[in-house]
Design a protein around this motif. Structure first.
Motif, mmCIF file in Angstrom:
data_model
loop_
_atom_site.group_PDB
_atom_site.id
_atom_site.type_symbol
_atom_site.label_atom_id
_atom_site.label_comp_id
_atom_site.label_asym_id
_atom_site.label_seq_id
_atom_site.Cartn_x
_atom_site.Cartn_y
_atom_site.Cartn_z
ATOM 1 N N THR A 92 -29.869 -30.598 -2.528
ATOM 2 C CA THR A 92 -28.754 -31.358 -3.091
ATOM 3 C C THR A 92 -28.929 -32.841 -2.811
ATOM 4 O O THR A 92 -28.797 -33.679 -3.717
ATOM 5 C CB THR A 92 -27.413 -30.858 -2.531
ATOM 6 O OG1 THR A 92 -27.239 -29.481 -2.907
ATOM 7 C CG2 THR A 92 -26.250 -31.678 -3.053
ATOM 8 N N LYS B 49 -20.196 -30.958 -4.986
ATOM 9 C CA LYS B 49 -19.684 -31.373 -6.297
ATOM 10 C C LYS B 49 -19.014 -32.744 -6.231
ATOM 11 O O LYS B 49 -19.123 -33.537 -7.164
ATOM 12 C CB LYS B 49 -18.723 -30.329 -6.857
ATOM 13 C CG LYS B 49 -19.426 -29.055 -7.275
ATOM 14 C CD LYS B 49 -18.460 -28.061 -7.859
ATOM 15 C CE LYS B 49 -19.185 -26.786 -8.253
ATOM 16 N NZ LYS B 49 -18.276 -25.818 -8.876
ATOM 17 N N ASP B 50 -18.344 -33.028 -5.124
ATOM 18 C CA ASP B 50 -17.725 -34.347 -4.951
ATOM 19 C C ASP B 50 -18.781 -35.446 -4.952
ATOM 20 O O ASP B 50 -18.583 -36.516 -5.528
ATOM 21 C CB ASP B 50 -16.930 -34.415 -3.646
ATOM 22 C CG ASP B 50 -15.709 -33.511 -3.630
ATOM 23 O OD1 ASP B 50 -15.244 -33.098 -4.711
ATOM 24 O OD2 ASP B 50 -15.223 -33.225 -2.511
ATOM 25 N N ALA C 140 -20.095 -35.956 -8.452
ATOM 26 C CA ALA C 140 -19.079 -36.668 -9.246
ATOM 27 C C ALA C 140 -19.074 -38.155 -8.886
ATOM 28 O O ALA C 140 -18.965 -39.019 -9.771
ATOM 29 C CB ALA C 140 -17.701 -36.048 -9.017
#
Length: 129
Positions: free
Chosen positions: A72, A115-116, A119
């Motif tokens: 990630t 995911k934050d 984003a």
């Protein structure tokens, strides 16, 4: 002429493809060299930074959750670097981010807020922040 959305989509696709194609040893080595062994260990969620060095040398492989975190971080870094450059990507990953409650993207990844972070990276790319 390409739109910003297409350019962003291409940058995301390149980052995803690059991440999927990299052996975990290469990702561990890159993050260790880019941020330090200690920071790579923080990202991976391991207490012993030397473990990152073992992964980078291919001596063993990380557990699934550690590999997921490393991949990630690499993907987000690569996405920002594709949109800007590696220096900006490094600074962005290390800096306080208002979208992440003033945590750095590195800290947010360590806290499993994947995911934050993505984003926030997309917002950065759009120039929202």
């Amino acid at each position: 002429m390409q739109t910003q959305r297409e350019t962003t989509a291409e940058a995301e696709a390149r980052a995803h493809s690059d991440t999927a194609g990299q052996p975990i040893a290469e990702i561990a080595r890159f993050l260790q060299e880019t941020f330090s062994q200690r920071v790579a260990a923080l990202i991976a969620g391991v207490e012993d930074p030397r473990q990152v060095g073992r992964w980078a040398r291919g001596q063993n492989a990380p557990r699934f959750d550690s590999e997921f975190r490393l991949r990630t971080a690499y993907q987000v870094f690569t996405y920002i670097a594709n949109c800007e450059n590696q220096h900006t990507a490094r600074a962005w990953m290390m800096g306080m981010n208002p979208q992440l409650e003033d945590d750095s993207p590195i800290e947010a990844i360590a806290d499993e807020r994947f995911k934050d972070v993505m984003a926030a990276a997309r917002s950065f790319r759009r120039g929202d922040l």
